[in-house]
Design an enzyme around this catalytic site. Structure first.
Site, PDB file in Angstrom:
ATOM      1  CG  ASN A  10      37.709  33.305  31.878  1.00 35.25           C
ATOM      2  OD1 ASN A  10      37.805  33.695  30.721  1.00 35.25           O
ATOM      3  ND2 ASN A  10      37.417  34.110  32.871  1.00 35.25           N
ATOM      4  CG  HIS A  13      42.649  35.972  28.217  1.00 32.26           C
ATOM      5  ND1 HIS A  13      42.568  37.344  28.062  1.00 32.26           N
ATOM      6  CD2 HIS A  13      42.526  35.731  29.539  1.00 32.26           C
ATOM      7  CE1 HIS A  13      42.434  37.898  29.260  1.00 32.26           C
ATOM      8  NE2 HIS A  13      42.406  36.953  30.172  1.00 32.26           N
ATOM      9  CG  HIS A  46      34.734  39.598  32.853  1.00 35.97           C
ATOM     10  ND1 HIS A  46      35.802  40.051  33.575  1.00 35.97           N
ATOM     11  CD2 HIS A  46      33.754  40.522  33.040  1.00 35.97           C
ATOM     12  CE1 HIS A  46      35.496  41.188  34.181  1.00 35.97           C
ATOM     13  NE2 HIS A  46      34.260  41.503  33.855  1.00 35.97           N
ATOM     14  NE  ARG A  48      37.664  44.211  31.709  1.00 34.08           N
ATOM     15  CZ  ARG A  48      38.243  44.085  32.909  1.00 34.08           C
ATOM     16  NH1 ARG A  48      38.605  42.906  33.358  1.00 34.08           N
ATOM     17  NH2 ARG A  48      38.476  45.137  33.643  1.00 34.08           N
ATOM     18  NE  ARG A  52      40.018  45.132  29.056  1.00 33.39           N
ATOM     19  CZ  ARG A  52      40.570  45.374  30.246  1.00 33.39           C
ATOM     20  NH1 ARG A  52      41.422  44.517  30.757  1.00 33.39           N
ATOM     21  NH2 ARG A  52      40.289  46.458  30.926  1.00 33.39           N
ATOM     22  CD  GLU A  73      34.635  35.735  35.328  1.00 35.67           C
ATOM     23  OE1 GLU A  73      35.279  36.671  34.812  1.00 35.67           O
ATOM     24  OE2 GLU A  73      35.159  34.708  35.754  1.00 35.67           O
ATOM     25  CB  THR A 104      38.986  40.641  37.907  1.00 32.14           C
ATOM     26  OG1 THR A 104      38.312  40.584  36.650  1.00 32.14           O
ATOM     27  CG2 THR A 104      38.016  41.087  38.979  1.00 32.14           C
ATOM     28  CD  GLU A 154      35.382  32.394  40.700  1.00 30.34           C
ATOM     29  OE1 GLU A 154      34.288  32.225  40.112  1.00 30.34           O
ATOM     30  OE2 GLU A 154      36.450  32.564  40.101  1.00 30.34           O
ATOM     31  CG  HIS A 197      42.565  36.123  39.338  1.00 30.97           C
ATOM     32  ND1 HIS A 197      41.827  36.794  38.395  1.00 30.97           N
ATOM     33  CD2 HIS A 197      43.783  36.693  39.329  1.00 30.97           C
ATOM     34  CE1 HIS A 197      42.547  37.750  37.856  1.00 30.97           C
ATOM     35  NE2 HIS A 197      43.746  37.703  38.403  1.00 30.97           N
TER      36      HIS A 197
HETATM   37  N1  PXP Z   1      37.269  33.876  38.179  1.00 30.72           N
HETATM   38  C1  PXP Z   1      36.937  35.167  38.009  1.00 30.72           C
HETATM   39  C2  PXP Z   1      35.774  35.715  38.769  1.00 30.72           C
HETATM   40  C3  PXP Z   1      37.652  35.988  37.105  1.00 30.72           C
HETATM   41  O1  PXP Z   1      37.304  37.273  36.952  1.00 30.72           O
HETATM   42  C4  PXP Z   1      38.692  35.404  36.352  1.00 30.72           C
HETATM   43  C5  PXP Z   1      39.410  36.204  35.324  1.00 30.72           C
HETATM   44  O2  PXP Z   1      39.951  37.309  35.830  1.00 30.72           O
HETATM   45  C6  PXP Z   1      39.008  34.055  36.562  1.00 30.72           C
HETATM   46  C7  PXP Z   1      38.273  33.319  37.492  1.00 30.72           C
HETATM   47  C8  PXP Z   1      40.092  33.379  35.810  1.00 30.72           C
HETATM   48  O3  PXP Z   1      41.335  33.915  36.106  1.00 30.72           O
HETATM   49  P1  PXP Z   1      42.570  33.518  35.219  1.00 30.72           P
HETATM   50  O4  PXP Z   1      42.302  33.999  33.835  1.00 30.72           O
HETATM   51  O5  PXP Z   1      43.714  34.203  35.877  1.00 30.72           O
HETATM   52  O6  PXP Z   1      42.682  32.007  35.271  1.00 30.72           O
END
Ligand code: PXP
Length: 246
Positions: A10, A13, A46, A48, A52, A73, A104, A154, A197
């Site tokens: 992901n 960030h 994602h 949003r 952001r 996402e 999330t 997931e 997550h």
């Molecule tokens: N999976 C989903 C559906 C998410 O929304 C997120 C980010 O919130 C992640 C995985 C990845 O989570 P993290 O950034 O905490 O690794």
């Protein structure tokens, strides 16, 4: 034999850091290219409502830059559905979204929102987009996912990650068992289970060892580690830990 475990990275960030200065550096597209070059299996992003981190134009740029499957996402809104249908990512993961949350925070209430979600699930599936629902590992939510006819769920690993951070081994074990049990049940019912997550080098291995899981989606920790060791090294190390646990 355990099935292979894919790593979806992901890259939200990277965009968060970019947006902090309003320019175009660091570019999440470059992150996607690096993930592809070190054997990541997919890119997760994602979009949003408040944009952001990832922005609309990033999606096409990411799709153009790599052959890796894109997992979008998205909240179950008409705006996001239109964007998904226009971009046709490989997969779409429907997530709950509250404007004021930092991330999330919980799973989607697929059980309570069945009627609302069905239209989104059906439209995405008709467009050949692999739909998943980001849910808590509970029978109630899994049942709802089955009724909605999604091919993938997931499981939210946030509670497990919190328990591990708190050093509460009993709670950690309980959360892990919940995810393992639901992954087995999902798989038995023909749904492919994924998880994600809050996963880190320290907590990923017990999750990666759950044999039915097919994919982990990991973001914040990898981007944080990338500040110190580079994204290549961070993704490689996570991949190695996952493989070792399998
Ligand atoms: N999976 C989903 C559906 C998410 O929304 C997120 C980010 O919130 C992640 C995985 C990845 O989570 P993290 O950034 O905490 O690794």
């Amino acid at each position: 034999m355990n099935r292979p475990l894919r790593l979806g990275v992901n890259i939200d960030h990277v965009a968060t850091i970019r947006n902090a200065r309003g320019g175009d550096h660091p570019d999440p597209v470059r992150a996607a290219e690096i993930v592809a070059s070190v054997g990541g299996d997919g890119i997760t992003a994602h979009l949003r409502e408040d944009r952001r981190h990832i922005r609309d134009e990033d999606l096409r740029r990411i799709q153009d830059a790599t052959d890796l499957p894109l997992n979008l996402e998205m909240a179950a809104t008409d705006e996001m559905l239109a964007i998904a249908l226009a971009h046709r990512p490989h997969a779409a993961c429907i997530v709950p979204e509250k404007r004021e949350e930092r991330t999330t925070e919980g799973g989607l209430d697929a059980a309570g929102q069945h009627n609302h979600l069905q239209r989104y699930v059906d439209s995405l599936r008709e467009a050949d987009i692999r739909v998943s629902l980001f849910i808590e590992a509970s029978e109630r939510q899994l049942d709802a996912a089955l009724r909605l006819g999604v091919p993938v769920v997931e499981f939210h690993t946030g509670e497990y990650a919190h328990a591990q951070l708190d050093g509460d081994s009993e709670r950690t074990a309980r959360e892990l068992k919940r995810i393992a049990d639901m992954a087995a049940l999902a798989s038995k019912n023909g749904i492919e289970p994924h998880a994600g997550h809050g996963l880190t080098y320290e907590n990923v291995q017990p999750i990666a060892a759950i044999p039915q899981l097919a994919e982990l989606n990991i973001g914040h920790y990898l981007v944080g580690e990338a500040v110190f060791v580079g994204l290549e090294e961070a993704v490689r190390r996570m991949r190695d830990l996952m493989d070792e646990a399998r």
